[in-house]
Design a protein around this motif. Structure first.
Motif, mmCIF file in Angstrom:
data_model
loop_
_atom_site.group_PDB
_atom_site.id
_atom_site.type_symbol
_atom_site.label_atom_id
_atom_site.label_comp_id
_atom_site.label_asym_id
_atom_site.label_seq_id
_atom_site.Cartn_x
_atom_site.Cartn_y
_atom_site.Cartn_z
ATOM 1 N N GLY A 31 4.380 -6.424 0.904
ATOM 2 C CA GLY A 31 3.571 -5.578 1.777
ATOM 3 C C GLY A 31 3.112 -4.288 1.118
ATOM 4 O O GLY A 31 3.666 -3.850 0.101
ATOM 5 N N ASN A 32 2.093 -3.680 1.695
ATOM 6 C CA ASN A 32 1.536 -2.436 1.177
ATOM 7 C C ASN A 32 0.702 -1.763 2.260
ATOM 8 O O ASN A 32 0.194 -2.422 3.167
ATOM 9 N N VAL A 33 0.581 -0.455 2.158
ATOM 10 C CA VAL A 33 -0.174 0.339 3.129
ATOM 11 C C VAL A 33 -1.020 1.360 2.377
ATOM 12 O O VAL A 33 -0.562 1.948 1.393
ATOM 13 N N SER A 34 -2.255 1.570 2.836
ATOM 14 C CA SER A 34 -3.085 2.662 2.314
ATOM 15 C C SER A 34 -3.668 3.432 3.490
ATOM 16 O O SER A 34 -4.025 2.856 4.515
ATOM 17 N N TYR A 35 -3.766 4.748 3.318
ATOM 18 C CA TYR A 35 -4.127 5.668 4.396
ATOM 19 C C TYR A 35 -5.159 6.647 3.829
ATOM 20 O O TYR A 35 -4.850 7.478 2.978
ATOM 21 N N THR A 72 1.200 3.061 -0.894
ATOM 22 C CA THR A 72 2.522 2.646 -1.360
ATOM 23 C C THR A 72 2.438 2.125 -2.792
ATOM 24 O O THR A 72 1.381 1.722 -3.268
ATOM 25 N N GLY A 73 3.583 2.128 -3.484
ATOM 26 C CA GLY A 73 3.611 1.778 -4.900
ATOM 27 C C GLY A 73 3.887 0.323 -5.167
ATOM 28 O O GLY A 73 4.445 -0.401 -4.336
ATOM 29 N N THR A 74 3.502 -0.120 -6.339
ATOM 30 C CA THR A 74 3.757 -1.497 -6.736
ATOM 31 C C THR A 74 5.244 -1.710 -6.991
ATOM 32 O O THR A 74 5.922 -0.857 -7.578
ATOM 33 N N GLY A 75 5.748 -2.833 -6.498
ATOM 34 C CA GLY A 75 7.148 -3.179 -6.713
ATOM 35 C C GLY A 75 8.142 -2.386 -5.892
ATOM 36 O O GLY A 75 9.351 -2.494 -6.107
ATOM 37 N N ARG A 76 7.661 -1.616 -4.932
ATOM 38 C CA ARG A 76 8.560 -0.749 -4.162
ATOM 39 C C ARG A 76 9.023 -1.420 -2.876
ATOM 40 O O ARG A 76 8.242 -2.053 -2.178
ATOM 41 N N TYR A 77 10.300 -1.239 -2.548
ATOM 42 C CA TYR A 77 10.875 -1.829 -1.350
ATOM 43 C C TYR A 77 10.575 -0.931 -0.151
ATOM 44 O O TYR A 77 10.886 0.258 -0.165
ATOM 45 N N GLY A 110 7.137 7.532 -12.492
ATOM 46 C CA GLY A 110 6.237 6.787 -13.372
ATOM 47 C C GLY A 110 5.576 5.592 -12.724
ATOM 48 O O GLY A 110 4.917 4.799 -13.405
ATOM 49 N N GLY A 111 5.717 5.429 -11.412
ATOM 50 C CA GLY A 111 5.122 4.299 -10.706
ATOM 51 C C GLY A 111 3.613 4.419 -10.593
ATOM 52 O O GLY A 111 2.995 5.369 -11.082
ATOM 53 N N ARG A 112 3.033 3.442 -9.905
ATOM 54 C CA ARG A 112 1.586 3.402 -9.732
ATOM 55 C C ARG A 112 1.256 2.698 -8.413
ATOM 56 O O ARG A 112 2.138 2.081 -7.799
ATOM 57 N N PRO A 113 0.003 2.757 -7.969
ATOM 58 C CA PRO A 113 -0.346 2.126 -6.685
ATOM 59 C C PRO A 113 -0.077 0.618 -6.677
ATOM 60 O O PRO A 113 -0.073 -0.038 -7.718
ATOM 61 N N THR A 114 0.116 0.092 -5.473
ATOM 62 C CA THR A 114 0.316 -1.336 -5.281
ATOM 63 C C THR A 114 -0.710 -2.181 -6.036
ATOM 64 O O THR A 114 -1.880 -1.764 -6.173
ATOM 65 N N SER A 115 -0.283 -3.341 -6.482
ATOM 66 C CA SER A 115 -1.207 -4.247 -7.177
ATOM 67 C C SER A 115 -2.340 -4.708 -6.267
ATOM 68 O O SER A 115 -3.376 -5.171 -6.736
ATOM 69 N N PRO A 175 -10.415 -8.420 20.543
ATOM 70 C CA PRO A 175 -11.436 -9.274 21.152
ATOM 71 C C PRO A 175 -12.311 -9.995 20.128
ATOM 72 O O PRO A 175 -12.918 -11.019 20.453
ATOM 73 N N GLU A 176 -12.384 -9.475 18.912
ATOM 74 C CA GLU A 176 -13.172 -10.131 17.873
ATOM 75 C C GLU A 176 -12.447 -11.328 17.267
ATOM 76 O O GLU A 176 -13.023 -12.088 16.488
ATOM 77 N N GLY A 177 -11.172 -11.518 17.626
ATOM 78 C CA GLY A 177 -10.397 -12.622 17.078
ATOM 79 C C GLY A 177 -9.745 -12.269 15.753
ATOM 80 O O GLY A 177 -9.680 -11.093 15.374
ATOM 81 N N VAL A 178 -9.263 -13.285 15.049
ATOM 82 C CA VAL A 178 -8.644 -13.082 13.742
ATOM 83 C C VAL A 178 -9.414 -13.872 12.689
ATOM 84 O O VAL A 178 -9.816 -15.012 12.921
ATOM 85 N N GLY A 179 -9.626 -13.263 11.540
ATOM 86 C CA GLY A 179 -10.267 -13.953 10.425
ATOM 87 C C GLY A 179 -9.231 -14.701 9.604
ATOM 88 O O GLY A 179 -8.038 -14.375 9.641
ATOM 89 N N ILE A 180 -9.666 -15.691 8.871
ATOM 90 C CA ILE A 180 -8.762 -16.474 8.014
ATOM 91 C C ILE A 180 -9.482 -16.773 6.704
ATOM 92 O O ILE A 180 -10.651 -17.173 6.705
ATOM 93 N N ILE A 181 -8.782 -16.593 5.593
ATOM 94 C CA ILE A 181 -9.300 -17.018 4.292
ATOM 95 C C ILE A 181 -8.443 -18.166 3.785
ATOM 96 O O ILE A 181 -7.340 -18.380 4.286
ATOM 97 N N PRO A 182 -8.886 -18.935 2.797
ATOM 98 C CA PRO A 182 -8.035 -19.965 2.213
ATOM 99 C C PRO A 182 -6.887 -19.320 1.443
ATOM 100 O O PRO A 182 -6.918 -18.121 1.137
ATOM 101 N N TRP A 183 -5.870 -20.105 1.107
ATOM 102 C CA TRP A 183 -4.796 -19.586 0.262
ATOM 103 C C TRP A 183 -5.386 -19.152 -1.076
ATOM 104 O O TRP A 183 -6.191 -19.861 -1.675
ATOM 105 N N MET A 184 -4.984 -17.978 -1.547
ATOM 106 C CA MET A 184 -5.436 -17.454 -2.842
ATOM 107 C C MET A 184 -4.313 -16.694 -3.512
ATOM 108 O O MET A 184 -3.377 -16.219 -2.848
ATOM 109 N N VAL A 185 -4.403 -16.553 -4.810
ATOM 110 C CA VAL A 185 -3.437 -15.757 -5.553
ATOM 111 C C VAL A 185 -3.627 -14.291 -5.165
ATOM 112 O O VAL A 185 -4.743 -13.778 -5.222
ATOM 113 N N PRO A 186 -2.549 -13.599 -4.740
ATOM 114 C CA PRO A 186 -2.685 -12.194 -4.349
ATOM 115 C C PRO A 186 -2.896 -11.286 -5.563
ATOM 116 O O PRO A 186 -2.608 -11.656 -6.691
ATOM 117 N N GLY A 187 -3.420 -10.089 -5.288
ATOM 118 C CA GLY A 187 -3.604 -9.108 -6.341
ATOM 119 C C GLY A 187 -4.795 -9.365 -7.235
ATOM 120 O O GLY A 187 -4.916 -8.768 -8.303
#
Length: 273
Positions: A31-35, A72-77, A110-115, A175-187
């Motif tokens: 998971g990851n969050v951006s604000y 949030t950072g990459t690899g962070r719990y 030394g971390g960096r943003p999420t992948s 009300p707009e429903g939910v979108g769906i994409i095919p399975w893909m490699v994340p990042g």
């Protein structure tokens, strides 16, 4: 002068990442969050005025140049962000050429943003175009919703209708429903582009066998959207466990009446007139 770590934005991010973890939707470093923040919002904090590092990004962010994102950072719990926000999150600004980001605060080990940050930026760019007030994107792994992507045909209308009919609030919240994409490699740029395309008309996008990508005008709105979608999936799962036989349901007429009462417009073609 108040430190950025004491800002309401860092506090919001810290609380919501822990709540996502506590719900079981962000195990390990999932998971990851951006604000997205404004210059006026970060200006009072002296410790956000100096560039600490620069990171290249695999996305042409020229349209977002000068914008600020707490991410949030990459690899962070997620369970740890609440205790170590300055280590597990960072405030970045998109550079003028859009090819990199300047780190202004955080990632102090030394971390960096999420992948997934390029995917977030593609999503922000799209949502800004259609909903200028939207400033939060969350990606997480809601258990029951993921389970549905194994057993149900990946059809947006079908899955939306199931979720709408599982609880009265669903139609009102999305009300707009939910979108769906095919399975893909994340990042990857590919999943980012596909997700951004869906965000043209959906505020949430299901990543099959993976999770959900959701947007909102605030931390609360994005989180509430995820909660409502997952609650519908949870109720559906319980119904299946009880044998799957439906004795009574929310009808299309009920949903149309609900939409009129709450002044929302269901996605065209998803309900019988």
């Amino acid at each position: 002068m108040t430190k950025f770590i004491d800002s309401p934005y860092v506090k919001e991010l810290s609380k919501i990442t822990f709540r996502l973890y506590a719900h079981g939707w962000d195990e390990r470093n999932g998971g990851n969050v951006s604000y997205r923040l404004t210059h006026e919002e970060i200006a009072p904090y002296e410790d956000t005025q100096t560039v600490l590092k620069n990171f290249p990004i695999a996305f042409d962010g020229k349209d977002l140049a000068g914008m600020y994102f707490l991410v949030t950072g990459t690899g962070r719990y997620f369970k740890n962000v609440i205790d170590f926000p300055e280590r597990d999150a960072g405030l970045v600004r998109i550079t003028e050429d859009g090819k990199s980001v300047d780190l202004l605060w955080g990632f102090n080990d030394g971390g960096r943003p999420t992948s997934e940050f390029p995917t977030h930026l593609m999503g922000h760019k799209t949502r800004l175009k259609h909903h200028a007030n939207q400033r939060v994107i969350m990606h997480c792994h809601p258990t029951n919703l993921i389970a549905m992507t194994f057993t149900q045909k990946l059809d947006e209308r079908r899955i939306t209708r199931i979720l709408w009919k599982m609880q009265t609030e669903s139609l009102v919240v999305f009300p707009e429903g939910v979108g769906i994409i095919p399975w893909m490699v994340p990042g990857t740029t590919t999943i980012g582009e596909a997700t951004a395309a869906k965000l043209e008309s959906f505020s949430s996008v299901i990543w099959p066998q993976h999770g959900l990508f959701a947007s909102g005008s605030s931390i609360d709105e994005a989180f509430g959207l995820i909660e409502t979608i997952e609650k519908g999936a949870q109720i559906w799962s319980i119904v299946q466990q009880q044998g799957g036989k439906i004795e009574q349901t929310i009808t299309d007429k009920n949903l149309n009446d609900l939409a009129k009462a709450f002044h929302v417009v269901p996605r065209e073609g998803y309900l019988e007139v």
